[in-house]
Design a protein around this motif. Sequence first.
Motif: not given
Lengths: 265, 792
Positions: B480-487, B557-563, B626-632
Motif C-alpha cells: 500500500r506504498a510506493g517504493l521509490y526514493e527521492v533526492a 535518486a541522487m545520481v538522477k538529480a545530479m544528472d 534539482e529533485t529526482a524521484f527514482y523508481d527502480p
Amino acid sequence: MYNFAYHKPASLADAVKILSADPEARPLAGGQTLIPVLKQRLNKPSQLVDLAALGLAGIKVSPTALTIGAMTPHAAVARSAEVRKAIPGLADLASWIGDEQVRHRGTIGGSLANNDPSACYPAAVLALGATIKTDRREIAADDFFQGMFTTALEPGEIITEVAFPLPVEKSAYEKFRQPASRYAMVGVFVAKGPKGVRVAVTGAGQNGVFRVPEMEDALAKSWSPDSIAAIKVSPDGLVSDIHGSAAYRSHLITVMAKRAVAKAG
Amino acid sequence: MAKEGIGAAVRRREDSRFLTGQGHYVDDFNRPGQLYAYIRRSDRPHARIRGIDVSAARNAPGVVAVYTGEDLAADGVGGLPCGWQIHNKDGSPMAEPPHPVLALGKVRHIGDPIAVVIAESKAQAKDAAELIAIDFEDLPAVADVRAATAPGAPRVHDDVPGNVCYDWHIGDLAAVEAAFARAKHVVRLDLVNNRLIPNAMEPRAALAECDVTGNYTLYTTSQNPHVIRLLMGAFVLHLPEHRLRVVAPDVGGGFGSKIYHYAEEAIVTWAAGKLRRPVKWTAERSESFISDAQGRDHVSHAELALDEEGNFLALRVSTLANLGAYLSTFAPSVPTYLYATLLAGVYKTPAIYAEVKAVFTNTVPVDAYRGAGRPEAAYLLERLVDVAAMETGIDRIALRRKNFIPPEAFPYQTPVALQYDSGNYEMTLREALKAADYEGFEARRAEARRRGKLRGIGISTYLEACGIAPSKVVGQLGARAGLYEVATIRVHPTGSVTVYTGAHSHGQGHETTFAQIVADHLGVPYEQVEIVHGDTAQVPFGMGTYGSRSLAVGGSAMVKAMDKIIAKGKKIAAYLLEASAEDIEFADGVFRVAGTDKTKTLGEIAFAAYVPHNYPIEELEPGLEETAFYDPKNFTFPGGCHVCEVEIDPETGVTRVVNFVAVDDVGRVINPLIVEGQVQGGVAQGIGQALLEHAVYDANGQLLSGSFMDYTMPRADNLPSITVGTESTMCTHNPLGAKGCGEVGAIGSPPAVINAIVDALKEFGVKHVDMPATPEKIWSIIEAHRPRLAAE
C-alpha cells in the motif's frame, strides 16, 4: 525507582541502629544487585543505609587467616598479592565476577548477605570453611547459607569481615556462565585447607550453594580429576530453566569440578 | 578516482560526533513546558478488560491527564494501519483485525498498551500508572504457531477463525509434484527459525508538540519519517501533512524495528494536541523487549527432489509464520514476498512451490528484522542443500556447483517470480573457500581432535534481494506504498552542495557515502557536501531506509538529480562560453567546450545561476537545484558465500566460532570501510541468531527472555575476528551498479554456522540442529548418541 531516605552513617553502631529500628530499611553495600532491583521497582525500601563510610574495606593476612573486609570490592580481592599468594583460587574467582564495573563496585559482604543462588563468592566461602564476622557475632560458613537469598543474618545485622582459615594447600574455581547474564550457571570451588577437602557448588542448587560430600571423600583419597569423574550430583533439587535443565546442570557440576581440580594442580 | 570519491575508504564523518557524545537523539530534545508519558502495559498475555479505574491515577501528584483506549476512540483516533495486503490461495484478502492504539476491550500480548499517564515528571507518570486499577478476566492464550493452528486453540481475535491471517502460496504445484514423482532422491527437513528481539542500542522514543496555530512536530526514532507522517496523519490522527512535521534525528540503530508506526508516536502526538504542551515518551529497555516488533519465528517443512546426478528437480516448502497478536506495519510482506520468492536461492531449481500460513498468537507483533524473510529463506535452503549432500553422498561443494545458476544465464528468471540481473556464485564461493583455507580444514579437524574438541566447517552460498521495487509490481503484490526514493541536490551559489535525501541513516554512514557519491559525480570537494535527512520539513517525500535500499535506490535518486544539475549546468556554460550545449563536456567539476581550453567550474556556473546578470534568463530559470524521484526497475540481488569454522567442547556442548569468512557480492562499493563494517555487524547478528539469541515464550504467552539477563545478545567474546571479502558484479539496472550490503551478513551467516555445527557432529549422525545451538542442545545431542558410540 521509588523514593527512599538515604543515610551514610559514620559508625557501625549508627548503621545497626537505623536498620534495627526499621524493618523496611535496607543496607547498601556495592549496590550491584540492589540498585538494579530498585530501578525495576521490585523493592521498595523506606531507607537505604550506605555502608561505605564504616571503614569495612581492606585485606589482612596472618599465619592462620586471610581476612577480607566486607566492603572490599571484587577487583581489590582479584588484584591483591596477598590473596593471590594465600588462596589463589579466591583471587581468581573474584577476577571474573560480573564485568569490570561490577568488580569495582560489588563487595564480598554484599554478595554474601544477598546470597544470590548464582553468585560466585558463596562457593569459595563454603569450600574454604570461612567465618563470617558481623557486628555482633561470628558465623561459620556451614551455618550461614540457608537457601536461596536466605542467610543466618538477623534483621539489622551487618557483615563486617570474612576470615578464611590458612594455610590453604589447594584452591580453584571453575564456572560455567549462564550465556545471557554471565552469572554462574554452575560454579564449583574446590579446596584443601585447614577445614579439609571441600567442594562447594553455586548456581545449580534450588537452595543455593551446597557441598558435594562424595567428591570431597574421593578427592581426600586422591586429588585428581579422574577420582571424581564418575561422581554425579542428582538432578533432584537442581535448577531447571531456559538456559539449562537440571540434568544438564548435574552434568556440568562434574565437568566443572574436574576442571577446578585440574586447575588447582 | 577522486581521493574521497567512489571506492575510497573514507572514515565515517559522523563518528566523531557519535563517539564524543555529540549525537542528538530524540531523548536529547527537550521543549519548554514538556510533559512525560508513561504507558501502562498489559502484564497478561490474553485477557478481557472488564473495567479500568483511572481516578486514583488522575489525582496523583503531578498528573496532567490519563487516557485509555476509549478516550482515544471517542476522539476519533483510528487504529494502527497495515501497509501490505496479502491474498489467500482462494483470492480472498487476508484477515485484518483492528489494532487499536490503546487496548479496547481486550489485551492480546504481554506489553499491549492499555493506558497512558501524562505528568510533569517521568517518575510521577510512572508512580501514577501503578494506581490504575484494571479488572482483567484472563483468557486462554497461545504463543506457538503450531499450537495456535491446532483445533480448539484459543482465538487471538474473535473474528479470525483458526488464528490464520492468511493462507498464501506461490509457484507451480503441479510441476513440483511431477518432478517429485520422478525424483531419484527426496530429502526432507523440518526446521525452526527462532524468534529474535531486535534490541537497537537506542530504545524507541517520541516527543510531540503542537503550536498555537495547530501545527504539530513529532520527533521520533524512525527509519522513515515520511512514512510515519503519512500513516499517522492520514489513518490514525487525521492530521493533514502540511500541519505535521516528523523529524527522525540521530537514531541509534533500527535493524527494521524502527520502520513501523507505533502506538506511542500517535499517543504523544494526539496528547500534545489535546494538552497543548509537548509530551515525551522514552522506552525503558524492558519496554523495548515487549513493544518493539520482533523478528523471524517460522516453523517449516521443506523437501528437495534430486535426480541421480544430484541436479535439483523441485523444491516444496510449507511454512507457519508467527505474526504475533496484531499486524505490524509491513508484517504480511515478510513471510511471503520477502521470503518465498527467495527460495530459488543461487540454484537453477526448475520447479518450486511454497505455501505459507501466517498465524496470530498472543505474542509481541513480528515484522521485518535485518534481512526480513530472506534470512529465513537462505537458512532453509542452505540447510536443505547440506542435508541433500549428506543423504546423497555428494560433496556439499560439488552439489552446490552443479546446481548454481551459471554466470552466462543472467538475466535469470526463477520459478518464484524474481528475475536476477547479475551474479557470479562460483566466484564468491571460490574466493571464500580460498580465504578460509577450506583445503586445509581436515588437518585442523585432526589437530582439534587431539585437544579433545570437535571441529567443523560449514558454508552457505546465499542470495538475497534488496531495494524492493518497482512500485507498480509491489502494488500488484499488495503493497500500500510506493517504493521509490527521492533526492534534492542543492548547489549553493559558491559551489558547495547540500543533499536532501529521503533515505535515513541510523548507523549506515550515509553522511559519508552519499557525500562521496556527490564528490565523485559533481567533482566537488568531499568536505563541501552536506547530507540532510530525517526531516519532513526539509526533505521531499521519501520512503526511508530498510531492506538495504538506501544506496541502490536513494543513491540512484541522487545520481538522477545530479544528472539534471549537470544538464542544466551545460546549458548555462554554453551561454557563458558562447558555445552550443551539445559541445559542452562535464568532468571533475569543470564544464568545457569540447576540444578547447574554454572552461567554467561548477562554482562559477552556480554563481551565474543565482546571480543571473549574465544568464540565459529567457530559456532557463535561475538557481541550481534539482529533485529526482527514482523508481527502480527491479530488486537488486546481492549474494555470496560465508564459511564458518567452529569448535565444540563435547564435555559442555559449548560451540566457539573460531573462524568466519564472508565474501559478498554487493555490486559497486562506494566505501569499503563501511561495507566491511556493515558485513561485520550483520555477521555478528547472524552468529547471535545461530548460537545465542532466542525470544522464548512459555505456552501461555509469558515472555521468559524479557531482559538481557535471559536474552543472550552476542558479545565481543562470542565472535571471532571476521574476514570480509567483497566481490562486485554490477547491478545492471541502477546507475550506480550498487546492490546493497546492510543485510548480507545477517542472511548468509546463520546457515553457515549451523552447517559447521552439523559437520562437527557428523560422527554422531546428526542431521540437523535447530537455532539457537545452545550448549545444552549440543550436549543433549552428543549425550543421546553416546550409548550408540559406546556400542560401536
